[in-house]
Design a protein around this motif. Sequence first.
Motif, PDB file in Angstrom:
ATOM      1  N   GLY A   1       0.809  -1.172   0.021  1.00 24.00           N
ATOM      2  CA  GLY A   1      -0.119  -0.109  -0.082  1.00 24.00           C
ATOM      3  C   GLY A   1       1.031   1.034   0.036  1.00 24.00           C
ATOM      4  O   GLY A   1       2.247   1.264  -0.251  1.00 24.00           O
ATOM      5  N   GLY A   2       0.412   2.299   0.324  1.00 20.00           N
ATOM      6  CA  GLY A   2       1.080   3.573   0.245  1.00 20.00           C
ATOM      7  C   GLY A   2       0.951   4.358  -0.962  1.00 20.00           C
ATOM      8  O   GLY A   2       0.580   5.331  -0.955  1.00 20.00           O
ATOM      9  N   ALA A   3       1.621   3.760  -1.886  1.00 22.55           N
ATOM     10  CA  ALA A   3       1.490   4.452  -3.271  1.00 22.55           C
ATOM     11  C   ALA A   3       0.176   4.183  -4.116  1.00 22.55           C
ATOM     12  O   ALA A   3      -0.501   3.115  -3.925  1.00 22.55           O
ATOM     13  N   GLY A   4      -0.227   5.223  -4.955  1.00 21.22           N
ATOM     14  CA  GLY A   4      -1.337   4.916  -5.706  1.00 21.22           C
ATOM     15  C   GLY A   4      -1.186   4.174  -6.986  1.00 21.22           C
ATOM     16  O   GLY A   4      -0.292   3.816  -7.301  1.00 21.22           O
ATOM     17  N   LEU A   5      -2.226   3.698  -7.653  1.00 14.48           N
ATOM     18  CA  LEU A   5      -2.258   2.990  -8.993  1.00 14.48           C
ATOM     19  C   LEU A   5      -1.418   3.611  -9.959  1.00 14.48           C
ATOM     20  O   LEU A   5      -0.469   3.096 -10.431  1.00 14.48           O
ATOM     21  N   HIS A   6      -1.586   4.944 -10.077  1.00 13.99           N
ATOM     22  CA  HIS A   6      -0.892   5.688 -11.012  1.00 13.99           C
ATOM     23  C   HIS A   6       0.692   5.552 -11.122  1.00 13.99           C
ATOM     24  O   HIS A   6       1.474   5.697 -11.911  1.00 13.99           O
ATOM     25  N   LYS A   7       0.992   5.769  -9.719  1.00 13.42           N
ATOM     26  CA  LYS A   7       2.530   5.744  -9.085  1.00 13.42           C
ATOM     27  C   LYS A   7       3.146   4.678  -9.377  1.00 13.42           C
ATOM     28  O   LYS A   7       4.210   4.448  -9.717  1.00 13.42           O
ATOM     29  N   ILE A   8       2.419   3.376  -9.016  1.00 17.03           N
ATOM     30  CA  ILE A   8       2.945   2.175  -9.370  1.00 17.03           C
ATOM     31  C   ILE A   8       2.932   1.704 -10.704  1.00 17.03           C
ATOM     32  O   ILE A   8       4.134   1.195 -11.216  1.00 17.03           O
ATOM     33  N   ALA A   9       2.037   2.173 -11.509  1.00 17.09           N
ATOM     34  CA  ALA A   9       2.194   1.843 -13.021  1.00 17.09           C
ATOM     35  C   ALA A   9       3.345   2.581 -13.683  1.00 17.09           C
ATOM     36  O   ALA A   9       4.071   2.004 -14.361  1.00 17.09           O
ATOM     37  N   LYS A  10       3.584   3.808 -13.117  1.00 25.30           N
ATOM     38  CA  LYS A  10       4.753   4.611 -13.897  1.00 25.30           C
ATOM     39  C   LYS A  10       6.051   4.029 -13.238  1.00 25.30           C
ATOM     40  O   LYS A  10       6.861   4.001 -14.169  1.00 25.30           O
ATOM     41  N   ALA A  11       6.042   3.744 -12.096  1.00 26.29           N
ATOM     42  CA  ALA A  11       7.263   2.947 -11.689  1.00 26.29           C
ATOM     43  C   ALA A  11       7.601   1.716 -12.291  1.00 26.29           C
ATOM     44  O   ALA A  11       8.939   1.473 -12.456  1.00 26.29           O
ATOM     45  N   HIS A  12       6.823   1.127 -12.581  1.00 26.91           N
ATOM     46  CA  HIS A  12       6.840  -0.191 -13.362  1.00 26.91           C
ATOM     47  C   HIS A  12       6.943  -0.285 -14.822  1.00 26.91           C
ATOM     48  O   HIS A  12       6.826  -1.152 -15.401  1.00 26.91           O
ATOM     49  N   GLY A  13       6.655   0.916 -15.413  1.00 26.97           N
ATOM     50  CA  GLY A  13       6.296   1.103 -16.877  1.00 26.97           C
ATOM     51  C   GLY A  13       5.173   0.329 -17.431  1.00 26.97           C
ATOM     52  O   GLY A  13       5.557  -0.484 -18.590  1.00 26.97           O
ATOM     53  N   VAL A  14       4.130   0.205 -16.687  1.00 28.04           N
ATOM     54  CA  VAL A  14       2.913  -0.358 -17.209  1.00 28.04           C
ATOM     55  C   VAL A  14       1.663   0.709 -17.338  1.00 28.04           C
ATOM     56  O   VAL A  14       1.782   1.613 -16.646  1.00 28.04           O
ATOM     57  N   GLY A  15       0.640   0.045 -17.852  1.00 27.40           N
ATOM     58  CA  GLY A  15      -0.477   0.896 -17.951  1.00 27.40           C
ATOM     59  C   GLY A  15      -1.288   0.859 -16.651  1.00 27.40           C
ATOM     60  O   GLY A  15      -1.214  -0.182 -15.904  1.00 27.40           O
ATOM     61  N   VAL A  16      -2.246   1.712 -16.102  1.00 28.56           N
ATOM     62  CA  VAL A  16      -2.867   1.731 -15.052  1.00 28.56           C
ATOM     63  C   VAL A  16      -3.902   0.782 -15.201  1.00 28.56           C
ATOM     64  O   VAL A  16      -4.175   0.168 -13.986  1.00 28.56           O
ATOM     65  N   SER A  17      -4.257   0.096 -16.180  1.00 22.61           N
ATOM     66  CA  SER A  17      -5.364  -0.935 -16.296  1.00 22.61           C
ATOM     67  C   SER A  17      -4.698  -2.178 -15.882  1.00 22.61           C
ATOM     68  O   SER A  17      -5.305  -2.929 -15.427  1.00 22.61           O
ATOM     69  N   THR A  18      -3.485  -2.300 -16.311  1.00 23.62           N
ATOM     70  CA  THR A  18      -2.702  -3.534 -15.743  1.00 23.62           C
ATOM     71  C   THR A  18      -2.503  -3.718 -14.459  1.00 23.62           C
ATOM     72  O   THR A  18      -2.894  -4.656 -13.573  1.00 23.62           O
ATOM     73  N   VAL A  19      -2.371  -2.422 -13.714  1.00 22.07           N
ATOM     74  CA  VAL A  19      -2.275  -2.438 -12.186  1.00 22.07           C
ATOM     75  C   VAL A  19      -3.569  -2.595 -11.569  1.00 22.07           C
ATOM     76  O   VAL A  19      -3.770  -3.327 -10.673  1.00 22.07           O
ATOM     77  N   GLN A  20      -4.649  -2.175 -12.110  1.00 20.52           N
ATOM     78  CA  GLN A  20      -5.939  -2.339 -11.704  1.00 20.52           C
ATOM     79  C   GLN A  20      -6.327  -3.875 -11.750  1.00 20.52           C
ATOM     80  O   GLN A  20      -7.078  -4.485 -10.986  1.00 20.52           O
ATOM     81  N   ARG A  21      -6.064  -4.543 -12.955  1.00 25.63           N
ATOM     82  CA  ARG A  21      -6.166  -5.937 -13.075  1.00 25.63           C
ATOM     83  C   ARG A  21      -5.594  -6.549 -11.989  1.00 25.63           C
ATOM     84  O   ARG A  21      -6.291  -7.551 -11.352  1.00 25.63           O
TER      85      ARG A  21
END
Length: 200
Positions: free
Chosen positions: A172-192
């Motif tokens: 937790g702690g980091a938002g979906l957008h931040k995680i997506a950016k950090a790992h070079g993937v789309g937000v939809s991938t993180v949401q999935r």
Amino acid sequence: MTAKRCALYLRVSTDGQTTLNQRRELEAVAERAGWQIVEVYEDAGVSGAKGRDQRPAFDRLLKDAARRRFDLIAAWSVDRLGRSLQHLVGFLDEVHQLGVDLYLHQQGIDTTTPAGKALFQMMGVFAEFERAMIRERVHAGLNRARSQGKRLGRPTIDADKAAAITAALRTGGAGLHKIAKAHGVGVSTVQRLKAELTAA
């Protein structure tokens, strides 16, 4: 015989245009036919390509049709009702099921007459044909892509990256957008992956 209760639907695309001519013609038709106009629904400066949610008068018209406030909808032309075939077919299906008749001045369609009803049904047949053709083209395109060895659907991400994202979601702690950016993937991938984590 009781006069048919009629609703007029008027629409113009820009604020510079007026619905006055449409209204005058339709009122004259109603008078000749002995229809009683119960309400005039008007969307001024609204494109016909917009959906029901962006056309307040059109939305109200359909809600009142469901409440049986009138027996007939009269419009100047088929393109006043919608520019998209999908919207139009949906509208035609809805009014047909509600038992509400339709009069389209420019196309000469009047479903209060046997000939108009037949023409209306033909429009439904053509719409169904159009849908079948689209389905056929989509399937043919997919089959062609498969035969050429193309991968269909969303690109998969490697297991290490998925594990790292899942770990970040767990802490937790980091938002979906931040995680997506950090790992070079789309937000939809993180949401999935989040959805999979929640379901697990």
